[in-house]
Design an enzyme around this catalytic site. Structure first.
Site, mmCIF file in Angstrom:
data_model
loop_
_atom_site.group_PDB
_atom_site.id
_atom_site.type_symbol
_atom_site.label_atom_id
_atom_site.label_comp_id
_atom_site.label_asym_id
_atom_site.label_seq_id
_atom_site.Cartn_x
_atom_site.Cartn_y
_atom_site.Cartn_z
ATOM 1 N N SER A 69 3.829 -2.087 10.268
ATOM 2 C CA SER A 69 5.281 -2.148 10.498
ATOM 3 C C SER A 69 5.901 -3.486 10.097
ATOM 4 O O SER A 69 6.821 -3.976 10.757
ATOM 5 C CB SER A 69 5.608 -1.809 11.956
ATOM 6 O OG SER A 69 5.228 -0.466 12.230
ATOM 7 N N HIS A 93 -9.411 1.233 5.102
ATOM 8 C CA HIS A 93 -8.120 1.415 5.792
ATOM 9 C C HIS A 93 -8.324 2.384 6.953
ATOM 10 O O HIS A 93 -9.110 3.330 6.836
ATOM 11 C CB HIS A 93 -7.073 1.945 4.810
ATOM 12 C CG HIS A 93 -5.691 1.897 5.370
ATOM 13 N ND1 HIS A 93 -5.232 2.828 6.276
ATOM 14 C CD2 HIS A 93 -4.675 1.017 5.181
ATOM 15 C CE1 HIS A 93 -3.990 2.519 6.615
ATOM 16 N NE2 HIS A 93 -3.627 1.427 5.964
ATOM 17 N N GLU A 113 -5.003 -4.786 10.710
ATOM 18 C CA GLU A 113 -3.982 -3.752 10.889
ATOM 19 C C GLU A 113 -4.244 -2.991 12.188
ATOM 20 O O GLU A 113 -5.060 -2.060 12.208
ATOM 21 C CB GLU A 113 -4.022 -2.758 9.723
ATOM 22 C CG GLU A 113 -3.723 -3.371 8.376
ATOM 23 C CD GLU A 113 -3.153 -2.348 7.400
ATOM 24 O OE1 GLU A 113 -2.094 -2.616 6.828
ATOM 25 O OE2 GLU A 113 -3.761 -1.266 7.239
ATOM 26 N N ASN A 128 0.869 -1.180 0.000
ATOM 27 C CA ASN A 128 0.000 0.000 0.000
ATOM 28 C C ASN A 128 0.902 1.225 0.000
ATOM 29 O O ASN A 128 1.490 1.559 1.022
ATOM 30 C CB ASN A 128 -0.890 -0.036 1.248
ATOM 31 C CG ASN A 128 -1.727 1.224 1.401
ATOM 32 O OD1 ASN A 128 -1.773 2.061 0.499
ATOM 33 N ND2 ASN A 128 -2.382 1.359 2.542
ATOM 34 N N TRP A 129 1.004 1.858 -1.161
ATOM 35 C CA TRP A 129 1.925 3.005 -1.275
ATOM 36 C C TRP A 129 1.371 4.250 -0.585
ATOM 37 O O TRP A 129 2.085 5.229 -0.433
ATOM 38 C CB TRP A 129 2.193 3.325 -2.752
ATOM 39 C CG TRP A 129 2.933 2.261 -3.509
ATOM 40 C CD1 TRP A 129 3.247 0.995 -3.087
ATOM 41 C CD2 TRP A 129 3.465 2.383 -4.835
ATOM 42 N NE1 TRP A 129 3.925 0.320 -4.072
ATOM 43 C CE2 TRP A 129 4.081 1.144 -5.152
ATOM 44 C CE3 TRP A 129 3.479 3.392 -5.789
ATOM 45 C CZ2 TRP A 129 4.699 0.914 -6.385
ATOM 46 C CZ3 TRP A 129 4.093 3.167 -7.013
ATOM 47 C CH2 TRP A 129 4.701 1.936 -7.312
ATOM 48 N N LYS A 130 0.100 4.219 -0.225
ATOM 49 C CA LYS A 130 -0.541 5.393 0.390
ATOM 50 C C LYS A 130 -0.339 6.610 -0.520
ATOM 51 O O LYS A 130 -0.325 6.454 -1.733
ATOM 52 C CB LYS A 130 -0.020 5.600 1.819
ATOM 53 C CG LYS A 130 -0.138 4.294 2.642
ATOM 54 C CD LYS A 130 0.089 4.477 4.112
ATOM 55 C CE LYS A 130 -0.077 3.126 4.816
ATOM 56 N NZ LYS A 130 0.052 3.225 6.266
ATOM 57 N N GLY A 159 3.039 2.349 10.740
ATOM 58 C CA GLY A 159 4.030 3.411 10.583
ATOM 59 C C GLY A 159 4.781 3.755 11.851
ATOM 60 O O GLY A 159 5.433 4.794 11.927
ATOM 61 N N GLU A 177 -6.643 4.764 7.945
ATOM 62 C CA GLU A 177 -6.381 6.169 7.595
ATOM 63 C C GLU A 177 -7.600 6.784 6.915
ATOM 64 O O GLU A 177 -7.884 7.972 7.073
ATOM 65 C CB GLU A 177 -5.119 6.257 6.720
ATOM 66 C CG GLU A 177 -3.876 6.017 7.571
ATOM 67 C CD GLU A 177 -2.694 5.436 6.833
ATOM 68 O OE1 GLU A 177 -2.700 5.420 5.589
ATOM 69 O OE2 GLU A 177 -1.758 4.973 7.518
ATOM 70 N N GLY A 201 3.042 -1.051 4.227
ATOM 71 C CA GLY A 201 3.037 0.369 3.888
ATOM 72 C C GLY A 201 4.424 0.842 3.510
ATOM 73 O O GLY A 201 4.898 0.634 2.392
ATOM 74 N N GLY A 202 5.114 1.457 4.460
ATOM 75 C CA GLY A 202 6.408 2.083 4.194
ATOM 76 C C GLY A 202 7.409 1.202 3.460
ATOM 77 O O GLY A 202 8.071 1.658 2.517
HETATM 78 P P1 13P Z 1 3.333 0.441 7.570
HETATM 79 O O1 13P Z 1 3.827 -0.862 6.953
HETATM 80 O O2 13P Z 1 4.034 1.645 7.052
HETATM 81 O O3 13P Z 1 3.274 0.330 9.058
HETATM 82 O O4 13P Z 1 1.803 0.617 7.079
HETATM 83 C C1 13P Z 1 0.921 -0.435 7.192
HETATM 84 C C2 13P Z 1 -0.324 -0.100 6.470
HETATM 85 O O5 13P Z 1 -1.084 0.754 6.872
HETATM 86 C C3 13P Z 1 -0.586 -0.824 5.216
HETATM 87 O O6 13P Z 1 -1.878 -0.597 4.764
#
Ligand code: 13P
Length: 244
Positions: free
Chosen positions: A205, A93, A160, A8-10, A166, A95, A226-227
């Protein structure tokens, strides 16, 4: 079923960054023992689909509107994602739940829209830190599943924990295993036999250094990253750590 490692590149990614990263995934994919999915921002879905044409790496969106078309400035519909080459879409998600006030009922409507357009929905659930400390994590997740998934749900669930996203912090392996067992039980209770085979991803993470341990846990069907999905070496490091 092979595990699914989804990125997920956000709200990250440019044309230049995407080309390099996608080329690297494309080159590595055939040797992997898992399935790969990239979910770039909407501006890059079509670019990713073209770059990955003929490979097994799938492309997904990060959200869609509940309606197929209409006067909704700034929104993107499920048929548009499909048209751009997506096969999956992340929905609910944390977010989006936090930034845009998305409710379980809205997520459920978006799931229906995604399925109608031929997309496989990945529905995210997870508790906040206060909810975990308060002993409510399982009840919160059960409530999100009940509210977000219809009785015929046939997509992917991503667990999640909000506090692990993050932050570099992850739940203990025992806590991940316990929550995934809980989600499996809830899926079977609510969906019957159909709930037994659905993939349940862990997200929050995930990195190359913790992926092998997390992906080896029972009922963990892959990762939502994510990251670490923004760097080819890290994303592929996670993919190479799966149990195969
Ligand atoms: P991180 O891997 O950056 O913690 O993000 C997880 C996430 O929200 C994937 O959708």
């Amino acid at each position: 079923m092979r595990q699914l490692i989804a990125g997920n590149w956000k709200m990250n990614g440019s044309l230049t960054m995407a080309r390099g990263l996608l080329d690297a995934l494309r080159a590595a994919d055939a040797a992997l023992g898992c399935d790969l999915l990239v979910c770039p921002p909407a501006t890059l879905v079509s670019v990713a689909a073209h770059a990955l044409l003929g490979s097994r790496v799938a492309v997904g969106g990060q959200d869609c509107h509940a309606k197929p078309a209409g006067a909704h400035t700034g929104d993107i519909s499920a048929p548009m994602l499909r048209d751009a080459g997506a096969s999956h879409v992340i929905l609910g998600h944390s977010e989006r739940r936090a930034d845009h006030g998305e409710s379980d009922a809205l997520v459920r409507a978006k799931v229906a829209a995604a399925v109608a357009a031929g997309l496989l929905p990945i529905v995210c659930v997870g508790e906040t830190e206060a909810q975990r400390v308060g002993g409510q994590a399982e009840a919160v997740v059960a409530g999100q599943l009940a509210g977000s998934l219809a009785e015929d749900f046939a997509g992917v669930v991503a667990y999640e924990p909000v506090w692990a996203i993050g932050t570099g912090r992850t739940p203990t392996e025992a806590d991940v295993a316990a929550m995934h067992a809980h989600i499996r039980a809830e899926l079977e209770r609510r969906l019957g036999a159909g709930g037994a085979g659905l993939r349940i991803l862990y997200g929050g993470s995930v990195k190359p250094s913790n992926a092998a341990a997390l992906m080896a846990l029972p009922e963990v069907g892959g990762a939502l990253v994510g990251g670490a999905s923004l760097v080819a070496e890290d994303f592929l490091g996670i993919a190479r750590a799966v149990r195969g």
